[in-house]
Design an enzyme around this catalytic site. Structure first.
Site, PDB file in Angstrom:
ATOM      1  N   SER A  85       4.166  -3.569  -8.827  1.00  0.00           N
ATOM      2  CA  SER A  85       3.766  -3.009 -10.115  1.00  0.00           C
ATOM      3  C   SER A  85       2.577  -2.080  -9.932  1.00  0.00           C
ATOM      4  CB  SER A  85       3.396  -4.126 -11.089  1.00  0.00           C
ATOM      5  OG  SER A  85       2.026  -4.407 -10.970  1.00  0.00           O
ATOM      6  N   LYS A  86       2.479  -1.145 -10.847  1.00  0.00           N
ATOM      7  CA  LYS A  86       1.445  -0.119 -10.701  1.00  0.00           C
ATOM      8  C   LYS A  86       0.040  -0.694 -10.866  1.00  0.00           C
ATOM      9  CE  LYS A  86       1.708   1.321 -15.468  1.00  0.00           C
ATOM     10  NZ  LYS A  86       2.570   1.932 -16.411  1.00  0.00           N
ATOM     11  N   ARG A  87      -0.055  -1.903 -11.394  1.00  0.00           N
ATOM     12  CA  ARG A  87      -1.359  -2.552 -11.513  1.00  0.00           C
ATOM     13  C   ARG A  87      -1.914  -2.896 -10.130  1.00  0.00           C
ATOM     14  NH1 ARG A  87      -2.330  -1.281 -16.135  1.00  0.00           N
ATOM     15  NH2 ARG A  87      -1.110  -2.009 -17.881  1.00  0.00           N
ATOM     16  N   ARG A  88      -1.021  -3.015  -9.151  1.00  0.00           N
ATOM     17  CA  ARG A  88      -1.458  -3.421  -7.818  1.00  0.00           C
ATOM     18  C   ARG A  88      -1.327  -2.287  -6.808  1.00  0.00           C
ATOM     19  NH1 ARG A  88      -1.031  -8.946  -7.529  1.00  0.00           N
ATOM     20  NH2 ARG A  88      -2.265  -8.712  -5.646  1.00  0.00           N
ATOM     21  N   ASN A  89      -0.237  -1.574  -6.904  1.00  0.00           N
ATOM     22  CA  ASN A  89       0.118  -0.593  -5.880  1.00  0.00           C
ATOM     23  C   ASN A  89       0.678   0.647  -6.536  1.00  0.00           C
ATOM     24  OD1 ASN A  89      -0.266  -1.330  -3.176  1.00  0.00           O
ATOM     25  ND2 ASN A  89       1.230  -2.969  -3.431  1.00  0.00           N
TER      26      ASN A  89
END
Ligand code: GLU
Length: 513
Positions: free
Chosen positions: A258-262
């Protein structure tokens, strides 16, 4: 093998929803569909699933086209290239869905429902509390003529499918074999929403059938929904295509990518300087074994071309175990492509194509002209525009009298604030950053200073808002997330609390907790 491709000609599709930046996960699914089509001389269809009217945007559709074309995922039929079974954009197929919903109603497989989502949730809660959770039945057997009259009179309604209350749905997944899901897990799915648009479930079945899709190759997150689709095939009297669910891409810690992490957007990888052929190769490796070794070492060659992938592609060889999308490994593979596959001339061309061109440099020049004494000042001051990542120092990220942990949270709100910027312009970016200063009750310079360092890797540079506009959201977000990590990160729990405050109020004047 023959059984898996008994249908000829093979027709597969990828069906992204244009509700955000073009995601690597969708491209990965598309790649497997494309490879399967090419392997069997079939057709690869691109269908735009834009029935979520609140979140779908034309600009995201354009980004999908651009991102997939950059990767080399070329479709044979689609909204922009046409084909015999269009329209290929679901928002243009309303009549078709209405007609099919009517058929289901006439046959008694679907019914009008007037209960609101809140009322339904309350009913479920009550059932849970009383220890007798039961499906809501009141509308299933209501008089259809009366229900139709209510709907016609303008009362807000949806159309739901009648799911069996007992029994088990059994279907075959090409990778997993037989899958059994009890109908007690299957609710009365909404098929047509109150805005008249279909849900994914109705649209996907109707379209896959009418578009002659022979194999549905999609993410495994759709397995629990497949019984609903099988019911629809049954009610319509259609043969279901072969279903094959690919494993989802994961972060290295095993959570869903997910864009929250990567970084998850194709644009990020393009901007960070990865080659499209590396991306295709790496995405294939996510669920497919390496090519046979060429050096007798027996380990398998992880670098292989799209053509090689297509030649070797068999559905039964797809790997279902951990598809971990690891940036370090991707970068290593990209380095191999740069060293082993490109001549110096091609490397020069790749650089020019990427960012060393008049178009991109021309956009940087106005930001730099008043900040140089010699031409030699250009590159050092704006190298961050050409960098995969930057490396800010903690002391540059934290303004005087502030704590690193506070700044990490401020940067987190900056990510959220920038994600809502629309249109992506200098002024809107400024408004977004001023909103953060207001939220934290900080002077704007205490927000811009860490932002400068986070996005440029240095505390001073060309104007911040313009620079962010040029870097665009994906590169900016990745740099903000990296700076947050440098500052010790924001725990999941804290981020959740913060997000609530951020969404719920205009200010956090009480200070940072
Ligand atoms: N629109 C769906 C998605 O983006 C498509 C799923 C499918 O391939 O059926 O996940």
């Amino acid at each position: 093998m023959t059984e898996l491709v008994a249908h000829r000609p093979v027709r597969v599709r990828a069906a992204p929803s244009p509700t955000g930046a073009a995601h690597v996960g969708n491209a990965y699914i598309a790649l497997f569909n494309l490879a399967f089509a090419r392997r069997h001389g079939g057709h690869f269809v691109m269908r735009i699933e834009d029935t979520d009217r609140a979140r779908s945007r034309k600009k995201y559709e354009e980004r999908l086209y651009a991102g997939w074309r950059w990767l080399g995922l070329h479709w044979d039929e689609g909204p922009d290239v046409g084909g015999n079974v269009g329209p290929y954009r679901q928002s243009e197929r309303s009549e078709i869905y209405h007609e099919h919903a009517r058929q289901l109603m006439d046959a008694g497989h679907a019914y009008y429902s007037f209960i609101t989502p809140e009322e339904l949730a309350a009913w479920r809660d009550k059932g849970q509390r009383e220890g007798e959770p039961a499906p809501y039945e009141a509308e299933r057997d209501a008089d259809p003529v009366m229900a139709q009259a209510r709907a016609k009179s303008g009362e807000v309604s949806v159309i739901r499918m009648k799911s069996p209350r007992e029994g088990t749905c059994v279907f075959t997944d090409a990778f997993r074999g037989e899958i059994r899901i009890g109908y007690d897990q299957v609710d009365d799915q909404v098929l047509l929403k109150s805005d008249g648009f279909p849900t994914y479930h109705l649209a996907v079945v109707v379209d896959d059938h009418l578009m002659g899709i022979t194999h549905v190759i999609r993410g495994e997150d759709w397995i629990p929904s497949t019984p609903k689709h099988m019911l629809l095939y049954e009610h319509f009297g259609w043969e279901a295509p072969m279903h094959a669910h690919l494993p989802l891409l994961l972060n290295p810690d095993g959570t869903k990518m997910s864009k929250r992490r990567n970084p998850t957007s194709i644009d990020y990888y393009r901007r960070a300087g990865y080659l499209p052929q590396t991306m295709l190769n790496y995405m294939a490796l996510m669920a497919y074994p390496p090519a046979p070794s060429t050096n007798n070492a027996g380990d398998g060659e992880e670098k292989f071309s799209f053509d090689n992938f297509v030649e070797r592609f068999e559905l039964e060889n797809v790997n279902l175990g951990g598809s971990v999308f690891d940036l370090d490994k991707l970068s290593w593979l990209n380095g191999r492509y740069l060293r082993e596959e490109l001549s110096e001339k091609q490397l020069g061309e790749a650089l020019r194509h990427w960012a060393l061109n008049d178009e991109y440099i021309g956009r940087i020049l106005p930001l730099m002209q008043s900040r140089m004494e010699t031409l030699g000042d250009f590159m050092p001051h704006c190298s961050f525009f050409f960098a995969r990542s930057v490396d800010p120092k903690i002391e540059d990220l934290v303004p005087k009298k502030r704590e690193a942990s506070e700044v990490a949270k401020v940067l987190q709100t900056a990510v959220w604030s920038l994600e809502c910027v629309e249109p992506w312009s200098r002024d809107a970016v400024e408004v977004a950053l001023r909103r953060i200063a207001e939220f934290w009750d900080w002077p704007i310079r205490d927000v811009t200073r860490p932002m400068y360092s986070a996005v440029m890797g240095q505390p001073v540079g060309p104007p911040l808002y313009e620079s962010i506009v040029l870097l665009e959201l994906d590169l900016t977000r990745t740099r903000l997330l990296a700076a947050m990590e440098t500052l010790g990160g924001v725990s999941k729990k804290k981020a959740r609390g913060l997000e609530k405050d951020w969404n719920g109020s205009g200010s956090r004047r009480s200070g940072v907790s």
